[in-house]
Write a protein that holds these residues in place. Structure first.
Motif, PDB file in Angstrom:
ATOM      1  N   GLN A   1       0.816  -1.205   0.000  1.00  0.00           N
ATOM      2  CA  GLN A   1       0.000   0.000   0.000  1.00  0.00           C
ATOM      3  C   GLN A   1       0.860   1.270   0.000  1.00  0.00           C
ATOM      4  O   GLN A   1       0.389   2.349  -0.407  1.00  0.00           O
ATOM      5  CB  GLN A   1      -0.973   0.007   1.184  1.00  0.00           C
ATOM      6  N   LEU A   2       2.099   1.153   0.416  1.00  0.00           N
ATOM      7  CA  LEU A   2       2.982   2.319   0.395  1.00  0.00           C
ATOM      8  C   LEU A   2       3.334   2.743  -1.026  1.00  0.00           C
ATOM      9  O   LEU A   2       3.646   3.909  -1.266  1.00  0.00           O
ATOM     10  CB  LEU A   2       4.255   2.036   1.201  1.00  0.00           C
ATOM     11  N   ARG A   3       3.290   1.821  -1.980  1.00  0.00           N
ATOM     12  CA  ARG A   3       3.535   2.209  -3.373  1.00  0.00           C
ATOM     13  C   ARG A   3       2.458   3.184  -3.840  1.00  0.00           C
ATOM     14  O   ARG A   3       2.751   4.164  -4.526  1.00  0.00           O
ATOM     15  CB  ARG A   3       3.591   0.991  -4.300  1.00  0.00           C
ATOM     16  N   TYR A   4       1.223   2.899  -3.462  1.00  0.00           N
ATOM     17  CA  TYR A   4       0.139   3.816  -3.832  1.00  0.00           C
ATOM     18  C   TYR A   4       0.392   5.207  -3.254  1.00  0.00           C
ATOM     19  O   TYR A   4       0.253   6.218  -3.944  1.00  0.00           O
ATOM     20  CB  TYR A   4      -1.202   3.286  -3.328  1.00  0.00           C
ATOM     21  N   LEU A   5       0.759   5.270  -1.971  1.00  0.00           N
ATOM     22  CA  LEU A   5       0.997   6.568  -1.344  1.00  0.00           C
ATOM     23  C   LEU A   5       2.206   7.278  -1.941  1.00  0.00           C
ATOM     24  O   LEU A   5       2.169   8.495  -2.163  1.00  0.00           O
ATOM     25  CB  LEU A   5       1.203   6.396   0.167  1.00  0.00           C
ATOM     26  N   GLU A   6       3.273   6.510  -2.212  1.00  0.00           N
ATOM     27  CA  GLU A   6       4.482   7.133  -2.756  1.00  0.00           C
ATOM     28  C   GLU A   6       4.224   7.783  -4.112  1.00  0.00           C
ATOM     29  O   GLU A   6       4.895   8.744  -4.483  1.00  0.00           O
ATOM     30  CB  GLU A   6       5.607   6.100  -2.869  1.00  0.00           C
ATOM     31  N   PHE A   7       3.242   7.263  -4.837  1.00  0.00           N
ATOM     32  CA  PHE A   7       2.934   7.821  -6.161  1.00  0.00           C
ATOM     33  C   PHE A   7       1.660   8.675  -6.150  1.00  0.00           C
ATOM     34  O   PHE A   7       1.054   8.922  -7.189  1.00  0.00           O
ATOM     35  CB  PHE A   7       2.853   6.704  -7.198  1.00  0.00           C
ATOM     36  N   GLY A   8       1.250   9.115  -4.961  1.00  0.00           N
ATOM     37  CA  GLY A   8       0.197  10.121  -4.873  1.00  0.00           C
ATOM     38  C   GLY A   8      -1.227   9.613  -4.919  1.00  0.00           C
ATOM     39  O   GLY A   8      -2.164  10.420  -5.064  1.00  0.00           O
ATOM     40  N   LYS A   9      -1.448   8.318  -4.782  1.00  0.00           N
ATOM     41  CA  LYS A   9      -2.819   7.804  -4.769  1.00  0.00           C
ATOM     42  C   LYS A   9      -3.472   8.093  -3.414  1.00  0.00           C
ATOM     43  O   LYS A   9      -2.814   8.094  -2.372  1.00  0.00           O
ATOM     44  CB  LYS A   9      -2.835   6.292  -5.027  1.00  0.00           C
TER      45      LYS A   9
END
Length: 246
Positions: free
Chosen positions: A206-214
């Protein structure tokens, strides 16, 4: 709005190999989970997506719908994204394959997020559970989440967040429950994005989503799924089935 459930189902498991094909009250764990997802009546369709021919054949032979993964995948989001890329669908809900006793309430809550999101600002929705026991708060197997004033996730961590430097300020601690509802485009974007340092460090996709602004909208729930991670869990689950049948 077309809403489907997808159940990612790997055959391999570090702690309990082939757990999804174990017997649970006369049916396999994965079949029980598939049927429970259908019985919620929340979805226009339900699919199992798997890397295993055994699991694929199990679902098909019992009249269900299954999709075989083409590639090897490191995360459930990757596996689901590949499966739904060419499906006509708006919202995809990830249902855990090892949780045959599905509770309808958190699923309804994450679906309702998108029904209320007329501006289409939300990419994902996921539930969280308040925890107060210090052992639970400090357990790295319990993923914690902090949110902003509108309920959007700021960060997820295996560490204690926020750190309690000051004890008496009314901080609430929340454990992330691993149910996700995605807009299809958010899934496809995830599939094409690289893993960055935060995700690699915490081992939390889920951190990938946050790192890319989701934007991940969190909803509070009081319900926790009953997962089957060990042979002991399976025996407890079989006891529950026997009680339900009596």
């Amino acid at each position: 709005m077309k809403i489907i459930a997808v159940i990612p189902a790997r055959y391999a498991s570090t702690r309990f190999p082939a757990k999804l094909m174990q017997d649970l009250g006369g049916k396999t764990v994965i079949t029980r989970t598939y049927e429970a997802a259908i019985e919620t009546k929340l979805f226009d369709d339900v699919f199992v997506v798997t890397d295993s021919e055994l699991i694929f054949d199990e679902i098909i032979s019992n009249g269900g719908k299954a999709i075989m993964s083409i590639k090897a995948h490191e995360s459930g989001s990757d596996r689901i994204a590949e499966a739904v890329e060419y499906l006509d669908v708006d919202i995809v809900v990830n249902v855990q394959g090892d949780e045959p006793f599905i509770n309808k309430e958190p699923l309804e809550k994450v679906i309702e997020v998108f029904k209320q999101d007329e501006a289409r600002q939300i990419d994902l929705a996921s539930p969280m559970l308040e925890i107060t026991d210090e052992t639970e708060i400090n357990n790295p197997n319990n993923v914690k989440v902090v949110v902003d004033q509108s309920g959007f996730a700021l960060y997820f961590s295996r560490s204690v967040i926020p750190y309690p430097r000051e004890k008496n300020v009314g901080v609430r601690y929340f454990r992330h429950i691993g149910i996700y509802a995605f807009r299809k485009q958010a899934l496809l974007d995830f599939y094409s994005l690289p893993m960055k340092s935060l995700e690699a460090s915490e081992k939390l996709e889920q951190l990938r989503y946050l790192e890319f602004g989701k934007k991940i909208k969190m909803v509070e729930t009081s319900h926790v799924g009953i997962g089957i991670d060990t042979p002991e869990d399976l025996e407890k689950a079989n006891e529950m089935i026997r009680k339900l049948d009596n």
